[in-house]
Design an enzyme around this catalytic site. Structure first.
Site, mmCIF file in Angstrom:
data_model
loop_
_atom_site.group_PDB
_atom_site.id
_atom_site.type_symbol
_atom_site.label_atom_id
_atom_site.label_comp_id
_atom_site.label_asym_id
_atom_site.label_seq_id
_atom_site.Cartn_x
_atom_site.Cartn_y
_atom_site.Cartn_z
ATOM 1 N N CYS A 193 0.808 -1.226 0.000
ATOM 2 C CA CYS A 193 0.000 0.000 0.000
ATOM 3 C C CYS A 193 0.841 1.277 0.000
ATOM 4 O O CYS A 193 0.337 2.346 -0.313
ATOM 5 C CB CYS A 193 -0.950 0.021 1.184
ATOM 6 S SG CYS A 193 -2.167 -1.288 1.104
ATOM 7 N N HIS A 251 -3.408 7.445 2.654
ATOM 8 C CA HIS A 251 -3.775 6.133 2.108
ATOM 9 C C HIS A 251 -5.189 5.810 2.581
ATOM 10 O O HIS A 251 -5.552 6.075 3.731
ATOM 11 C CB HIS A 251 -2.783 5.077 2.600
ATOM 12 C CG HIS A 251 -3.172 3.681 2.203
ATOM 13 N ND1 HIS A 251 -3.559 3.355 0.920
ATOM 14 C CD2 HIS A 251 -3.256 2.531 2.930
ATOM 15 C CE1 HIS A 251 -3.848 2.063 0.879
ATOM 16 N NE2 HIS A 251 -3.678 1.548 2.081
ATOM 17 N N ASN A 263 -9.925 0.102 -0.386
ATOM 18 C CA ASN A 263 -8.461 0.185 -0.329
ATOM 19 C C ASN A 263 -7.889 -0.292 -1.667
ATOM 20 O O ASN A 263 -7.916 -1.483 -1.959
ATOM 21 C CB ASN A 263 -7.957 -0.675 0.837
ATOM 22 C CG ASN A 263 -6.447 -0.654 0.974
ATOM 23 O OD1 ASN A 263 -5.741 -0.161 0.102
ATOM 24 N ND2 ASN A 263 -5.952 -1.211 2.074
#
Ligand code: ACO
Length: 324
Positions: free
Chosen positions: A114, A251, A281
């Site tokens: 990520c 994020h 996500n």
């Protein structure tokens, strides 16, 4: 005079297909209420059959290049953050380079889960500051839904597909002010995908399925702590007070993690870019997707100070402070 990198243009791409929380209620024992309350996610985009990370990366890259007024022939380098490459090799950056017609420039992937975009941006910035490259395409692109276990409610509700890109150009004025990267390989078991090349694919065995394994509540605690530390580190490195930041572009994993970081920075949520409700996500795609949305909606303006941050598998985490 020093050389810095500046964001000349941004772009992003999402697959057309949308999967709502209600759609997921038909797949696993979950509810829209649980997902929305625990994560802030209401829907996510899912790549169509045959639609790959490179397809999304290409759309995002073309949009960023158009916004920057940069042609393929003007690119010195492509750095692409992904943990879901189209194929094992060549890298997705090489596949993208050929699609764009930028053959000849340097092209490579960065695998930091990520945090992939923050890592890629940091690498690109370093090449520009060193004077080795002047125009770099930086991409974060993923099709994470390809490696989900759709019968595991603790992971399949969290992720979506998407890509974002920026064109960084050399400038005498500072754009990227600083980047801060960290990793802790000791926490591998809390968030990983055990399938790989060198350990063997072991077809037919228990770990043969390509899937994300995560101890969510442990990851949550580590993420909040690491992000608190990295935003403090970023402010201290630049001698800035919290109040100097115009926008937090985090994020997009979980709205509660985002709110914790905003609280640390004493920022109200109307100065935080949130896309997790619509995108889920998207791993390395999430920060550049949020940045592009913020730029195109007119919220982020030239001259403003942006704090980008991410946390993910590795563990990896990092931040970038940018004068847009
Ligand atoms: N629907 C309904 N119930 C569920 C679901 C679901 N989809 N998923 C889990 N539950 C249940 C659990 O089984 C558990 O039940 P139990 O108490 O009976 O055992 C209960 O909900 C609570 O589970 P927790 O995992 O403790 O819930 P938590 O509040 O921590 O939320 C979540 C889980 C959303 C995963 C959260 O921990 C989180 O967001 N973690 C961080 C994820 C992250 O940031 N990842 C990093 C990036 S990913 C990358 O790098 C690829």
């Amino acid at each position: 005079m020093g050389v810095y990198s500046r964001i000349a243009g941004t772009g992003s791409a999402l697959p057309e297909k949308v999967l709502s929380n209600h759609d997921l209620e038909k797949l696993v024992d979950t509810s829209d209420e649980w997902i929305a309350t625990r994560t802030g996610i209401r829907q996510r985009h899912v790549a169509a059959e045959g639609e790959t990370t490179c397809d999304l990366a290409e759309r995002a890259a073309l949009a960023a290049m158009e916004a920057a007024g940069v042609q393929a022939s003007g690119l010195d380098m492509i750095v692409l953050g992904t943990t879901t490459p189209d194929i094992i090799f060549p890298s997705t950056a090489c596949l993208l380079q050929h699609r764009l017609g930028a053959n000849g420039c340097a092209a490579f992937d960065v695998n930091a889960a990520c945090s992939g975009f923050i890592y890629a941006l940091s690498v690109a910035d370093a090449f520009i500051r060193a004077g080795t490259a002047r125009t770099v395409l930086v991409v974060g692109a993923e099709t994470l839904t390809r490696m989900l276990d759709w019968s595991d409610r603790s992971t399949c509700v969290l992720f979506g597909d998407g890509a974002g890109a920026v064109v960084l150009k050399a400038d005498t004025e500072a754009g990227v002010l600083s980047t801060h990267l960290h990793a802790d390989g000791g926490k591998k078991e809390l968030l990983y995908n055990p399938v790989g090349v060198s350990v063997g694919f072991k077809p037919g065995e228990e770990n043969a399925g390509v899937r994300v394994l995560m101890t969510g509540n442990e990851v949550f605690k580590h993420a909040v702590k690491a992000l608190d530390a990295v935003v403090d580190e970023t402010l201290a490195a630049n001698g800035l007070d919290k109040s100097a930041i115009d926008w937090l572009i985090p994020h997009q994993a979980n709205l509660r993690i985002i709110e914790a970081t905003a609280k640390r920075l004493q920022m109200s949520m109307d100065r935080v870019i949130v896309t997790v409700d619509r995108h889920g996500n998207t791993s390395a795609g999430s920060v550049p997707l949020a940045l592009d949305e913020a730029v195109r909606s007119g919220r982020v303006q030239r001259g403003q100070l942006l704090l980008l941050e991410a946390f993910g598998g590795g563990f990896t985490w990092g931040s970038a402070l940018i004068r847009y």
